[in-house]
Design a protein around this motif. Structure first.
Motif, PDB file in Angstrom:
ATOM      1  N   ILE A 109       0.834  -1.206   0.000  1.00 45.39           N
ATOM      2  CA  ILE A 109       0.000   0.000   0.000  1.00 45.39           C
ATOM      3  C   ILE A 109       0.865   1.251   0.000  1.00 45.39           C
ATOM      4  O   ILE A 109       0.508   2.277  -0.594  1.00 45.39           O
ATOM      5  CB  ILE A 109      -0.965  -0.028   1.201  1.00 45.39           C
ATOM      6  N   HIS A 110       2.034   1.177   0.640  1.00 49.23           N
ATOM      7  CA  HIS A 110       2.978   2.287   0.598  1.00 49.23           C
ATOM      8  C   HIS A 110       3.393   2.541  -0.850  1.00 49.23           C
ATOM      9  O   HIS A 110       3.588   3.690  -1.263  1.00 49.23           O
ATOM     10  CB  HIS A 110       4.201   1.950   1.467  1.00 49.23           C
ATOM     11  N   GLN A 111       3.515   1.460  -1.621  1.00 48.51           N
ATOM     12  CA  GLN A 111       3.889   1.584  -3.030  1.00 48.51           C
ATOM     13  C   GLN A 111       2.702   1.995  -3.889  1.00 48.51           C
ATOM     14  O   GLN A 111       2.816   2.831  -4.770  1.00 48.51           O
ATOM     15  CB  GLN A 111       4.401   0.229  -3.551  1.00 48.51           C
ATOM     16  N   TRP A 112       1.539   1.367  -3.669  1.00 46.92           N
ATOM     17  CA  TRP A 112       0.357   1.577  -4.502  1.00 46.92           C
ATOM     18  C   TRP A 112      -0.833   1.933  -3.615  1.00 46.92           C
ATOM     19  O   TRP A 112      -1.676   1.084  -3.321  1.00 46.92           O
ATOM     20  CB  TRP A 112       0.034   0.326  -5.309  1.00 46.92           C
ATOM     21  N   PRO A 113      -0.938   3.153  -3.149  1.00 48.95           N
ATOM     22  CA  PRO A 113      -1.991   3.512  -2.188  1.00 48.95           C
ATOM     23  C   PRO A 113      -3.406   3.338  -2.728  1.00 48.95           C
ATOM     24  O   PRO A 113      -4.344   3.206  -1.945  1.00 48.95           O
ATOM     25  CB  PRO A 113      -1.696   4.989  -1.866  1.00 48.95           C
ATOM     26  N   ASN A 114      -3.581   3.326  -4.039  1.00 48.25           N
ATOM     27  CA  ASN A 114      -4.920   3.205  -4.610  1.00 48.25           C
ATOM     28  C   ASN A 114      -5.161   1.862  -5.284  1.00 48.25           C
ATOM     29  O   ASN A 114      -6.052   1.734  -6.127  1.00 48.25           O
ATOM     30  CB  ASN A 114      -5.160   4.339  -5.619  1.00 48.25           C
ATOM     31  N   ASP A 115      -4.378   0.856  -4.918  1.00 47.28           N
ATOM     32  CA  ASP A 115      -4.545  -0.461  -5.528  1.00 47.28           C
ATOM     33  C   ASP A 115      -5.510  -1.300  -4.704  1.00 47.28           C
ATOM     34  O   ASP A 115      -5.243  -1.600  -3.539  1.00 47.28           O
ATOM     35  CB  ASP A 115      -3.198  -1.174  -5.624  1.00 47.28           C
ATOM     36  N   PRO A 116      -6.661  -1.704  -5.273  1.00 44.83           N
ATOM     37  CA  PRO A 116      -7.656  -2.457  -4.491  1.00 44.83           C
ATOM     38  C   PRO A 116      -7.143  -3.803  -4.007  1.00 44.83           C
ATOM     39  O   PRO A 116      -7.508  -4.260  -2.917  1.00 44.83           O
ATOM     40  CB  PRO A 116      -8.826  -2.625  -5.464  1.00 44.83           C
ATOM     41  N   ARG A 117      -6.292  -4.448  -4.791  1.00 48.80           N
ATOM     42  CA  ARG A 117      -5.784  -5.762  -4.412  1.00 48.80           C
ATOM     43  C   ARG A 117      -4.927  -5.668  -3.156  1.00 48.80           C
ATOM     44  O   ARG A 117      -5.032  -6.506  -2.248  1.00 48.80           O
ATOM     45  CB  ARG A 117      -4.984  -6.327  -5.579  1.00 48.80           C
ATOM     46  N   ALA A 118      -4.095  -4.646  -3.082  1.00 49.04           N
ATOM     47  CA  ALA A 118      -3.237  -4.481  -1.913  1.00 49.04           C
ATOM     48  C   ALA A 118      -4.065  -4.237  -0.661  1.00 49.04           C
ATOM     49  O   ALA A 118      -3.780  -4.783   0.412  1.00 49.04           O
ATOM     50  CB  ALA A 118      -2.257  -3.327  -2.145  1.00 49.04           C
ATOM     51  N   HIS A 119      -5.116  -3.416  -0.776  1.00 51.50           N
ATOM     52  CA  HIS A 119      -5.976  -3.144   0.385  1.00 51.50           C
ATOM     53  C   HIS A 119      -6.741  -4.390   0.812  1.00 51.50           C
ATOM     54  O   HIS A 119      -6.876  -4.660   2.007  1.00 51.50           O
ATOM     55  CB  HIS A 119      -6.946  -2.008   0.052  1.00 51.50           C
ATOM     56  N   ASN A 120      -7.257  -5.142  -0.150  1.00 49.39           N
ATOM     57  CA  ASN A 120      -7.983  -6.365   0.204  1.00 49.39           C
ATOM     58  C   ASN A 120      -7.059  -7.353   0.912  1.00 49.39           C
ATOM     59  O   ASN A 120      -7.437  -7.975   1.908  1.00 49.39           O
ATOM     60  CB  ASN A 120      -8.574  -7.013  -1.045  1.00 49.39           C
ATOM     61  N   ASP A 121      -5.830  -7.497   0.401  1.00 46.66           N
ATOM     62  CA  ASP A 121      -4.894  -8.449   1.001  1.00 46.66           C
ATOM     63  C   ASP A 121      -4.484  -8.026   2.405  1.00 46.66           C
ATOM     64  O   ASP A 121      -4.361  -8.863   3.308  1.00 46.66           O
ATOM     65  CB  ASP A 121      -3.659  -8.591   0.113  1.00 46.66           C
TER      66      ASP A 121
END
Length: 451
Positions: A316-328
């Protein structure tokens, strides 16, 4: 989190989908993995759908290093058969691999080396070495220092390393992919250092090639448009509107029809949320997610919740708007901090995370952990109403037991949603709800597996 596939084919028979007419996605939901698993594995590849052949290439590259030597050899043979058949159908299959499957080629080695910086005690280096990959050679070539202590690097430290790798070595990596033999790419044989660093041609000139072939890969392997890259969505739109002609044969493109309404909606969604940059690149960070997910499952089974969460805090630090990272990240937080997990899972849903069923089940677990049974039931009702025909996928989920949360693999998500509500209803004496959801649990169809 991990893509694992299990399919129930019609009538318990393998179906030759080549004989089925291609219909639009409103009447038959495209599911690349279900299609491929229903192919006759012993039949000539000439009888396979194009989507199945592309998926075979992708999965062979993604799984080749995690298999035992004898299984790995079988997978490589399958890779070659798919390559040959796609070539016969008029696709430059070698270019499809070189330009369209760069994440699958580089992901294992880049992911392992960088994850090892986040969690040096993880032993992930050893796993890759056991697959015959020259880890030390790649580390030296890419100038990624080995972790020297049991202390994890901070996300910002790893981010700086990722940026450094991106600046210094990514152009040479792309140049290596362009010129190396397929055997070297498949087996991750590092090139000579002098050859690797003597890049004389610009890789920027090939951006369009990478986007074009990645579009073809995503078109035939990604069921949900939410999981397509923005470049792929734009290329699909331009092709459907006759703005740009496709360089791929019509017989190939007809293997999947994409709803223009769904396409417009997804492009508009991205534009409004700005969830993905229009200048999507092939930076090394894009290759980390699968490796992060694979290792996180191992950590979660060992109840190392904070360590697994650290991987996705970095993501999330890398991709704050990535849904996959937030779900994981939300998934990893469920056992210890369900309220914080719910925040990330809600963010993932708002960003358009798919599969929707997985996100729904995860949020239900949060409400269960927060002692909010009615909220969990409301989520299930909403899902059943909005996605009545969603294919029944399975995956790695949390299940509440008397000893606490337990990780379970290969559970059918739609059935799990119904079963969870039925258990809640039983515990609270809601007899009508229990009867209803037990019935839904039993009638939930079987299908693909994903987490």
């Amino acid at each position: 989190m991990i893509v694992l596939v299990k399919v129930a084919c019609l009538g318990n028979r393998l179906v030759n989908l080549q004989e089925r007419p291609v219909v639009d996605e409103e009447s038959w939901a495209f599911d690349a993995r279900k299609t491929r698993m229903c192919e006759d594995q012993k039949a000539p590849r000439t009888l396979w759908r194009t989507s199945s052949l592309v998926g075979e290439l992708q999965d062979s590259l993604a799984s080749r290093l995690a298999l035992k030597p004898e299984e790995r050899d079988k997978q490589i043979r399958r890779f070659k058969l798919a390559l040959q058949e796609l070539t016969q159908r008029g696709v430059d299959a070698e270019s499809l691999v070189r330009y369209g499957m760069i994440p699958e080629i580089l992901g294992p080695v880049l992911g392992v080396l960088l994850v090892h910086r986040l969690l040096p005690q993880s032993g992930v280096d050893t796993d890759l070495q056991g697959s015959g990959v020259d880890v030390a050679g790649w580390r030296a070539l890419l100038k990624i220092p080995a972790a020297t202590s049991a202390t994890s690097a901070t996300p910002s430290q790893v981010q700086e390393l990722v940026l450094e790798v991106s600046r210094e070595v990514f152009d040479p990596l792309l140049d290596w992919i362009r010129h190396a033999g397929l055997n070297e790419l498949v087996h991750l044989i590092p090139p000579e250092e002098s050859d690797f660093w003597s890049v004389t041609e610009s890789v920027e000139d090939e951006t369009h090639l990478r986007h074009k072939y990645r579009w073809l890969v995503e078109r035939f392997t990604q069921t949900y448009l939410a999981n397509w890259s923005l470049a792929a969505l734009h290329l699909e739109y331009r092709w459907q509107k006759d703005i740009d002609p496709s360089s791929f044969p019509d017989s190939i493109m007809r293997d999947r029809n994409v709803s223009i309404e769904d396409l417009n909606a997804e492009i508009a969604h991205r534009a409004v949320l700005e969830s993905k940059s229009t200048s999507e690149s092939l930076a090394p960070t894009l290759f980390l997610m699968n490796q992060l997910e694979n290792h996180a499952v191992t950590l979660l089974r060992e109840r190392q919740y904070s360590e697994s969460a650290a991987l996705f805090n970095f993501a999330i630090h890398q991709w704050p708007n990535d849904p996959r990272a937030h779900n994981d990240l939300g998934f990893c937080l469920i056992p210890e901090n369900p309220s914080k997990a719910l925040v990330h899972l809600t963010d993932a849903a708002r960003m358009g995370y798919e599969p929707y069923a997985i996100n729904t089940y995860n949020k239900m677990c949060c409400h269960l952990g927060m002692h909010q049974p009615r909220a969990a039931l409301a989520l299930a009702e909403e899902f059943w109403r909005e996605r009545p025909g969603e294919s029944a996928l399975t995956g790695v989920i949390w299940k509440m037991t008397e000893e606490g949360w337990r990780l379970e693999q290969g559970v059918y998500i739609r059935s799990a949603i119904a079963g969870l509500v039925a258990s809640i209803a039983s515990a609270h004496g809601w007899e009508e709800e229990e009867v209803l959801w037990r019935s839904r649990e039993q009638s939930a169809p079987l299908g693909t597996r994903k987490k």
